[in-house]
Design an enzyme around this catalytic site. Structure first.
Site, PDB file in Angstrom:
ATOM      1  N   ASP A  73     -36.958  14.870 -33.392  1.00  0.00           N
ATOM      2  CA  ASP A  73     -36.961  15.458 -34.720  1.00  0.00           C
ATOM      3  C   ASP A  73     -35.592  16.102 -34.901  1.00  0.00           C
ATOM      4  O   ASP A  73     -35.173  16.919 -34.065  1.00  0.00           O
ATOM      5  CB  ASP A  73     -38.077  16.514 -34.805  1.00  0.00           C
ATOM      6  CG  ASP A  73     -38.289  16.990 -36.225  1.00  0.00           C
ATOM      7  OD1 ASP A  73     -37.299  17.388 -36.874  1.00  0.00           O
ATOM      8  OD2 ASP A  73     -39.437  16.964 -36.695  1.00  0.00           O
TER       9      ASP A  73
ATOM     10  N   HIS B 171     -28.011  20.157 -45.763  1.00  0.00           N
ATOM     11  CA  HIS B 171     -27.737  20.718 -44.441  1.00  0.00           C
ATOM     12  C   HIS B 171     -26.476  20.114 -43.828  1.00  0.00           C
ATOM     13  O   HIS B 171     -25.691  20.805 -43.194  1.00  0.00           O
ATOM     14  CB  HIS B 171     -28.943  20.524 -43.518  1.00  0.00           C
ATOM     15  CG  HIS B 171     -30.177  21.173 -44.058  1.00  0.00           C
ATOM     16  ND1 HIS B 171     -30.247  22.534 -44.279  1.00  0.00           N
ATOM     17  CD2 HIS B 171     -31.367  20.663 -44.456  1.00  0.00           C
ATOM     18  CE1 HIS B 171     -31.441  22.828 -44.787  1.00  0.00           C
ATOM     19  NE2 HIS B 171     -32.128  21.705 -44.907  1.00  0.00           N
TER      20      HIS B 171
ATOM     21  N   GLU C 176     -45.752   9.575 -51.306  1.00  0.00           N
ATOM     22  CA  GLU C 176     -47.072   9.002 -51.563  1.00  0.00           C
ATOM     23  C   GLU C 176     -47.317   8.878 -53.066  1.00  0.00           C
ATOM     24  O   GLU C 176     -47.931   7.921 -53.539  1.00  0.00           O
ATOM     25  CB  GLU C 176     -48.147   9.856 -50.878  1.00  0.00           C
ATOM     26  CG  GLU C 176     -48.123   9.678 -49.355  1.00  0.00           C
ATOM     27  CD  GLU C 176     -48.779  10.780 -48.540  1.00  0.00           C
ATOM     28  OE1 GLU C 176     -48.640  10.754 -47.303  1.00  0.00           O
ATOM     29  OE2 GLU C 176     -49.419  11.673 -49.124  1.00  0.00           O
TER      30      GLU C 176
ATOM     31  N   HIS D 267     -44.588  17.503 -39.213  1.00  0.00           N
ATOM     32  CA  HIS D 267     -43.482  16.927 -38.423  1.00  0.00           C
ATOM     33  C   HIS D 267     -43.926  16.072 -37.233  1.00  0.00           C
ATOM     34  O   HIS D 267     -43.478  14.933 -37.104  1.00  0.00           O
ATOM     35  CB  HIS D 267     -42.535  18.047 -37.964  1.00  0.00           C
ATOM     36  CG  HIS D 267     -41.581  18.464 -39.031  1.00  0.00           C
ATOM     37  ND1 HIS D 267     -40.228  18.271 -38.945  1.00  0.00           N
ATOM     38  CD2 HIS D 267     -41.797  19.044 -40.231  1.00  0.00           C
ATOM     39  CE1 HIS D 267     -39.639  18.717 -40.032  1.00  0.00           C
ATOM     40  NE2 HIS D 267     -40.577  19.199 -40.838  1.00  0.00           N
TER      41      HIS D 267
ATOM     42  N   ASP E 135     -37.255  22.238 -48.086  1.00  0.00           N
ATOM     43  CA  ASP E 135     -36.683  21.168 -48.908  1.00  0.00           C
ATOM     44  C   ASP E 135     -37.425  20.974 -50.229  1.00  0.00           C
ATOM     45  O   ASP E 135     -37.010  20.182 -51.065  1.00  0.00           O
ATOM     46  CB  ASP E 135     -36.719  19.851 -48.121  1.00  0.00           C
ATOM     47  CG  ASP E 135     -38.133  19.454 -47.744  1.00  0.00           C
ATOM     48  OD1 ASP E 135     -38.980  20.353 -47.576  1.00  0.00           O
ATOM     49  OD2 ASP E 135     -38.411  18.247 -47.635  1.00  0.00           O
TER      50      ASP E 135
HETATM   51  C1  U2F Z   1     -43.715  19.828 -44.423  1.00  0.00           C
HETATM   52  O1  U2F Z   1     -44.634  19.365 -45.379  1.00  0.00           O
HETATM   53  P1  U2F Z   1     -46.201  19.444 -45.507  1.00  0.00           P
HETATM   54  O2  U2F Z   1     -46.827  18.934 -44.263  1.00  0.00           O
HETATM   55  O3  U2F Z   1     -46.682  20.749 -45.992  1.00  0.00           O
HETATM   56  O4  U2F Z   1     -46.416  18.436 -46.771  1.00  0.00           O
HETATM   57  P2  U2F Z   1     -46.125  16.910 -46.978  1.00  0.00           P
HETATM   58  O5  U2F Z   1     -44.795  16.472 -46.488  1.00  0.00           O
HETATM   59  O6  U2F Z   1     -46.408  16.669 -48.398  1.00  0.00           O
HETATM   60  O7  U2F Z   1     -47.214  16.191 -46.085  1.00  0.00           O
HETATM   61  C2  U2F Z   1     -48.567  16.463 -46.207  1.00  0.00           C
HETATM   62  C3  U2F Z   1     -49.327  15.275 -45.631  1.00  0.00           C
HETATM   63  O8  U2F Z   1     -50.691  15.648 -45.456  1.00  0.00           O
HETATM   64  C4  U2F Z   1     -51.542  14.754 -46.141  1.00  0.00           C
HETATM   65  C5  U2F Z   1     -50.676  14.121 -47.220  1.00  0.00           C
HETATM   66  C6  U2F Z   1     -49.301  14.077 -46.562  1.00  0.00           C
HETATM   67  O9  U2F Z   1     -49.157  12.875 -45.810  1.00  0.00           O
HETATM   68  O10 U2F Z   1     -51.184  12.848 -47.556  1.00  0.00           O
HETATM   69  N1  U2F Z   1     -52.676  15.481 -46.735  1.00  0.00           N
HETATM   70  C7  U2F Z   1     -53.896  14.852 -46.806  1.00  0.00           C
HETATM   71  O11 U2F Z   1     -54.039  13.706 -46.378  1.00  0.00           O
HETATM   72  N2  U2F Z   1     -54.957  15.522 -47.342  1.00  0.00           N
HETATM   73  C8  U2F Z   1     -54.866  16.787 -47.836  1.00  0.00           C
HETATM   74  O12 U2F Z   1     -55.883  17.299 -48.308  1.00  0.00           O
HETATM   75  C9  U2F Z   1     -53.593  17.427 -47.793  1.00  0.00           C
HETATM   76  C10 U2F Z   1     -52.523  16.737 -47.230  1.00  0.00           C
HETATM   77  C11 U2F Z   1     -42.769  20.749 -45.156  1.00  0.00           C
HETATM   78  F1  U2F Z   1     -43.464  21.822 -45.630  1.00  0.00           F
HETATM   79  C12 U2F Z   1     -42.108  19.990 -46.291  1.00  0.00           C
HETATM   80  O13 U2F Z   1     -41.249  20.840 -46.982  1.00  0.00           O
HETATM   81  C13 U2F Z   1     -41.369  18.774 -45.757  1.00  0.00           C
HETATM   82  O14 U2F Z   1     -40.862  18.022 -46.818  1.00  0.00           O
HETATM   83  C14 U2F Z   1     -42.312  17.923 -44.919  1.00  0.00           C
HETATM   84  C15 U2F Z   1     -41.629  16.761 -44.261  1.00  0.00           C
HETATM   85  O15 U2F Z   1     -40.607  17.219 -43.409  1.00  0.00           O
HETATM   86  O16 U2F Z   1     -42.970  18.710 -43.915  1.00  0.00           O
END
Ligand code: U2F
Length: 460
Positions: free
Chosen positions: A117, A148, A362, A20, A378
């Site tokens: 946020d 939501h 991505e 976030h 989500d």
């Molecule tokens: C929360 O999500 P997360 O942070 O768990 O997961 P993502 O939204 O998929 O984002 C992960 C980011 O970390 C990067 C990847 C993404 O940009 O490219 N990354 C990386 O560069 N290398 C790695 O080895 C592992 C990850 C939440 F849990 C979700 O449910 C929500 O959808 C999200 C957005 O609010 O936030």
């Protein structure tokens, strides 16, 4: 990076967990570049600020301010889920209000707009009291936001369905702009799960507060969800799709995407579209037995793979797994991968993901189909969209990794025929729409200009 005369002060409030704050900083950086005469104070916990501002991108008009994380001195964690989040939330409103005053004195300018946020619903009251615009940024997609926003309506509509034998398997028309959704795929806390928890309450209150926002930007693009966009646009002021950030903000993103663990060179001599890239995002992971089953399925199907997973999870692998994959060259396990670069590599054929929103975007950005194992929040509704609406991936059978289900999913998606080709075709179409939205005159950039006007006060 910028240095105009400071004419305005915009405060930015982060939710200091998972990805976030980094998404909000990406937004703040885009705004700071577009509005050099505005100074942005960025409120976040000390730990998160330290991590975020350690990259080499310096914006003179973004100033970090620390807020307390809510963890009392000598506090002993009880290992409850989301304990840290609950501690933070209990103090957040008071703490943001307190530091806001500090920043105003420090910078010498009253705050003229709040960019937050969207989770931090109470900041709508702060903005109202100050009589300034409130910009509530949603880090994820339109479907979860709708769940939501329409929570009260959904609860009304599902009151009867909840009595059925397997209520979570009911598929119904619950959300305006989404003709059907499986009840069990609504984010936890909307209908099922603990609807009274601080986290669920926060999201419910957010949904109710959103119509008061001056703008609701989100990290998505409108052609991905045209009907949901239409529905939300009719209810919210300035509902603005300004993503995908991975395509829009290359220059404003952290420079830390270096390839410390040599993932890219490992991919170099691999066959096109043959590798499964596996990652479950920044915060959550599947339970130990599922990590085991996934590893076994990879070995049995001889699927070559690159797996980003924390070191402490390696103990859940089958015995001798790491030695075998490194000896026969079929797999590589790393604690962190430069995900965007990995996904765009020609060798990647499928992304095994938790369905976190940035990961989904991505994958769409490079046209790689997904196998989803949603974990929390989500991710469930994102998976529904991926499998049943956009048809660009599959959910792991039964929603959890078993050896059998994982085998089937890997074989299906990597086979190169039938379903696999259909997924690829569909995701290529979305990929093109995403790139179009991110073009200089594309819809997301147009929407971003509107947002800049709101934030700088040009539209008032
Ligand atoms: C929360 O999500 P997360 O942070 O768990 O997961 P993502 O939204 O998929 O984002 C992960 C980011 O970390 C990067 C990847 C993404 O940009 O490219 N990354 C990386 O560069 N290398 C790695 O080895 C592992 C990850 C939440 F849990 C979700 O449910 C929500 O959808 C999200 C957005 O609010 O936030």
């Amino acid at each position: 990076i910028n240095h105009g005369v400071r004419e305005k002060h915009v405060a930015v409030f982060a939710f200091p967990f998972a990805s976030h704050p980094s998404l909000l900083l990406t937004l703040a950086r885009k705004l700071a570049s577009a509005a050099p005469n505005v100074v942005f104070s960025f409120f976040n916990t000390e730990t998160s600020n330290k991590a975020l501002f350690s990259d080499q991108l310096v914006y003179e008009n973004i100033l970090p301010y620390n807020v307390w994380d809510g963890i009392p001195k000598d506090y002993v964690f009880q290992g409850k889920p989301v304990e840290e989040i609950n501690l933070f939330l209990a103090e957040a409103e008071e703490e943001f209000r307190r530091v806001l005053k500090v920043a105003e004195v420090d910078i010498g300018l009253k705050v003229s707009c709040l960019v937050v946020d969207a989770f931090l619903w109470f900041s709508g009251d702060v903005a109202d009291e100050m009589n300034i615009p409130w910009v509530a940024f949603w880090t994820a997609g339109a479907s979860s936001l709708s769940a939501h926003f329409y929570t009260d309506l959904i609860r009304e509509k599902t009151a009867e369905l909840k009595g059925s034998v397997r209520p979570e398997d009911e598929i119904a028309d619950l959300i305006p702009g989404l003709s059907k959704v499986r009840l069990g795929d609504l984010p936890s806390g909307v209908v099922f799960g603990n609807i009274e928890s601080p986290f669920s309450t926060m999201l419910h209150k957010m949904g109710r507060a959103l119509p008061r926002a001056t703008a609701v930007p989100l990290n998505s693009f409108q052609d991905l969800d045209p009907d949901l966009t239409k529905s939300l646009s009719s209810k919210l002021k300035n509902f603005l799709n300004i993503g995908p950030f991975n395509l829009m903000s290359k220059q404003t993103q952290s420079l830390k995407s270096d390839d410390e663990f040599s993932c890219i060179s490992w991919l170099e001599n691999k066959k096109p579209r043959s590798i499964a890239y596996i990652s479950f995002g920044t915060t959550f992971k599947p339970p130990p037995h599922e990590i085991l089953e996934l590893a076994e399925a990879l070995e049995e199907t001889k699927t070559p793979f690159l797996w980003s997973i924390s070191k402490d999870s390696e103990k859940h692998f089958p015995q001798g797994f790491l030695e075998r994959i490194s000896a026969n060259g079929t797999g590589k396990v790393v604690p962190w991968a430069p995900q965007v670069q990995v996904l765009e590599h020609f060798a990647i054929g499928v992304f095994v993901t938790h369905g976190g929103w940035s990961s989904v975007l991505e994958s769409i950005g490079v046209g790689v189909p997904m196998i989803c194992r949603p974990l929390v929040g989500d991710q469930q509704i994102n998976t529904w969209m991926i499998e049943s609406v956009w048809e660009i991936g599959v959910r792991i059978e039964g929603g959890t990794f078993t050896k059998h289900g994982t085998r089937c999913a890997l074989e299906q998606v990597l086979s190169g025929d039938g379903l696999s080709e259909r997924l690829k075709e569909k995701i290529e179409t979305l990929k093109n729409l995403a790139h179009k939205a991110a073009e200089p005159n594309g819809s997301s950039n147009q929407n971003f200009k509107t947002l800049v006007d709101v934030v700088t006060g040009a539209t008032l």
